[in-house]
Design a protein around this motif. Structure first.
Motif, PDB file in Angstrom:
ATOM      1  N   PRO A  23      22.934  36.761  40.064  1.00 27.82           N
ATOM      2  CA  PRO A  23      24.320  36.481  40.462  1.00 27.82           C
ATOM      3  C   PRO A  23      24.862  37.528  41.426  1.00 27.82           C
ATOM      4  N   ILE A  24      25.862  37.116  42.205  1.00 28.39           N
ATOM      5  CA  ILE A  24      26.635  38.054  43.035  1.00 28.39           C
ATOM      6  C   ILE A  24      27.705  38.648  42.137  1.00 28.39           C
ATOM      7  N   LYS A  25      27.696  39.947  41.944  1.00 29.58           N
ATOM      8  CA  LYS A  25      28.582  40.580  40.967  1.00 29.58           C
ATOM      9  C   LYS A  25      29.701  41.373  41.648  1.00 29.58           C
ATOM     10  N   VAL A  26      30.926  41.150  41.182  1.00 27.48           N
ATOM     11  CA  VAL A  26      32.064  42.003  41.536  1.00 27.48           C
ATOM     12  C   VAL A  26      32.317  42.866  40.318  1.00 27.48           C
ATOM     13  N   THR A  27      32.184  44.182  40.444  1.00 23.75           N
ATOM     14  CA  THR A  27      32.204  45.073  39.288  1.00 23.75           C
ATOM     15  C   THR A  27      33.474  45.915  39.226  1.00 23.75           C
ATOM     16  N   ASN A  28      33.647  46.542  38.070  1.00 26.03           N
ATOM     17  CA  ASN A  28      34.778  47.463  37.822  1.00 26.03           C
ATOM     18  C   ASN A  28      36.130  46.800  38.101  1.00 26.03           C
ATOM     19  N   VAL A  29      36.278  45.571  37.602  1.00 27.51           N
ATOM     20  CA  VAL A  29      37.507  44.804  37.832  1.00 27.51           C
ATOM     21  C   VAL A  29      38.505  45.062  36.707  1.00 27.51           C
ATOM     22  N   PRO A  30      39.731  45.472  37.015  1.00 28.69           N
ATOM     23  CA  PRO A  30      40.735  45.676  35.966  1.00 28.69           C
ATOM     24  C   PRO A  30      41.346  44.356  35.512  1.00 28.69           C
ATOM     25  N   SER A  31      42.007  44.369  34.364  1.00 26.40           N
ATOM     26  CA  SER A  31      42.637  43.166  33.833  1.00 26.40           C
ATOM     27  C   SER A  31      43.808  43.556  32.938  1.00 26.40           C
ATOM     28  N   ASN A  32      44.745  42.635  32.795  1.00 28.27           N
ATOM     29  CA  ASN A  32      45.848  42.830  31.842  1.00 28.27           C
ATOM     30  C   ASN A  32      45.496  42.279  30.465  1.00 28.27           C
ATOM     31  N   GLY A  33      44.244  41.847  30.300  1.00 25.54           N
ATOM     32  CA  GLY A  33      43.781  41.312  29.040  1.00 25.54           C
ATOM     33  C   GLY A  33      43.666  39.803  29.017  1.00 25.54           C
ATOM     34  N   THR A  34      44.474  39.137  29.847  1.00 28.30           N
ATOM     35  CA  THR A  34      44.466  37.670  29.840  1.00 28.30           C
ATOM     36  C   THR A  34      44.100  37.061  31.187  1.00 28.30           C
ATOM     37  N   SER A  35      44.103  37.846  32.255  1.00 27.78           N
ATOM     38  CA  SER A  35      43.765  37.305  33.565  1.00 27.78           C
ATOM     39  C   SER A  35      43.059  38.363  34.408  1.00 27.78           C
ATOM     40  N   ILE A  36      42.301  37.876  35.387  1.00 25.90           N
ATOM     41  CA  ILE A  36      41.568  38.733  36.307  1.00 25.90           C
ATOM     42  C   ILE A  36      41.739  38.168  37.709  1.00 25.90           C
ATOM     43  N   THR A  37      41.932  39.061  38.693  1.00 24.64           N
ATOM     44  CA  THR A  37      42.062  38.640  40.082  1.00 24.64           C
ATOM     45  C   THR A  37      41.008  39.354  40.923  1.00 24.64           C
ATOM     46  N   VAL A  38      40.196  38.578  41.646  1.00 25.30           N
ATOM     47  CA  VAL A  38      39.203  39.151  42.549  1.00 25.30           C
ATOM     48  C   VAL A  38      39.171  38.335  43.834  1.00 25.30           C
TER      49      VAL A  38
END
Length: 208
Positions: A23-38
């Motif tokens: 897979p193409i990985k986007v790493t070290n992504v922060p989150s508020n616990g319920t959503s992720i934006t990349v």
């Protein structure tokens, strides 16, 4: 849900045929616990997307969600700032045709309401502002990039510039246009007897 505060990974399917299957990985992504934006990587293609939180077990990996990056809606460019009266009317207005899709590469910048037959140039930069400049307002701050060459406006006071993300300054370096980039565009022009003036501005958030 149940994302970690930091250290999440988002996995995309490779776009190119004949890949390794990794897979193409986007790493070290922060989150508020319920959503992720990349920002979807340009090398990602149609297939499944998964999220792994900050863990290594099977339970730390989400279910697969199908996605096609080419089907994602691009944000519509929007105008901002103000124009100023010029020698022929209430002022030059910026507009656009096409989309903010980098892969489509079909965005056109349009100006109208400028003095007929005069010369002008589109330019762009990273930040929005509104500061007096010439007979108008400079609506862009930070390092700016000119879309050369300058050109002569039509007898109606209009002009069009076809953008090309494969040529300088948009192809590479500090002025590169890529998915996720936010750029601000404006038009500068000569105005007989008054010096120079500017249009209002256009905010463009680019997508794959």
């Amino acid at each position: 849900t149940n994302f970690s505060a930091t250290g999440n990974q988002v996995w995309f399917t490779q776009a190119a045929a004949g890949g390794t299957g990794a897979p193409i990985k986007v790493t070290n992504v922060p989150s508020n616990g319920t959503s992720i934006t990349v920002v979807i990587p340009p090398t990602a293609g149609p297939g499944d997307v998964l999220v792994r939180n900050n863990g290594t077990g099977h339970s730390n990996l989400s279910n697969a969600y199908p996605i096609d990056p080419q089907d994602q809606d691009c944000p519509i460019p929007t105008t901002y700032c103000i124009t100023s009266p010029n020698s022929v009317g209430p002022g030059a207005q910026i507009d656009f045709l096409g989309s903010a899709s980098v892969s489509a590469n079909d965005l056109q910048l349009i100006v109208s309401g400028a003095p007929p037959g005069q010369f002008g140039i589109f330019f762009y930069g990273p930040n929005a502002s509104q500061a007096p400049f010439g007979q108008g307002f400079l609506c862009i701050s930070g390092s700016s990039f000119r879309l050369t060459p300058a050109f002569q406006l039509s007898f109606l006071g209009t002009g069009v510039r076809d953008l090309d993300y494969n040529t300088a300054p948009m192809a590479a370096g500090a002025g590169m246009v890529e998915p996720g980039a936010l750029w601000h565009f404006q038009f500068w022009y000569r105005d007989p007897g008054l010096g120079f003036n500017l249009s209002n501005a256009l905010r463009v958030e680019f997508c794959p």
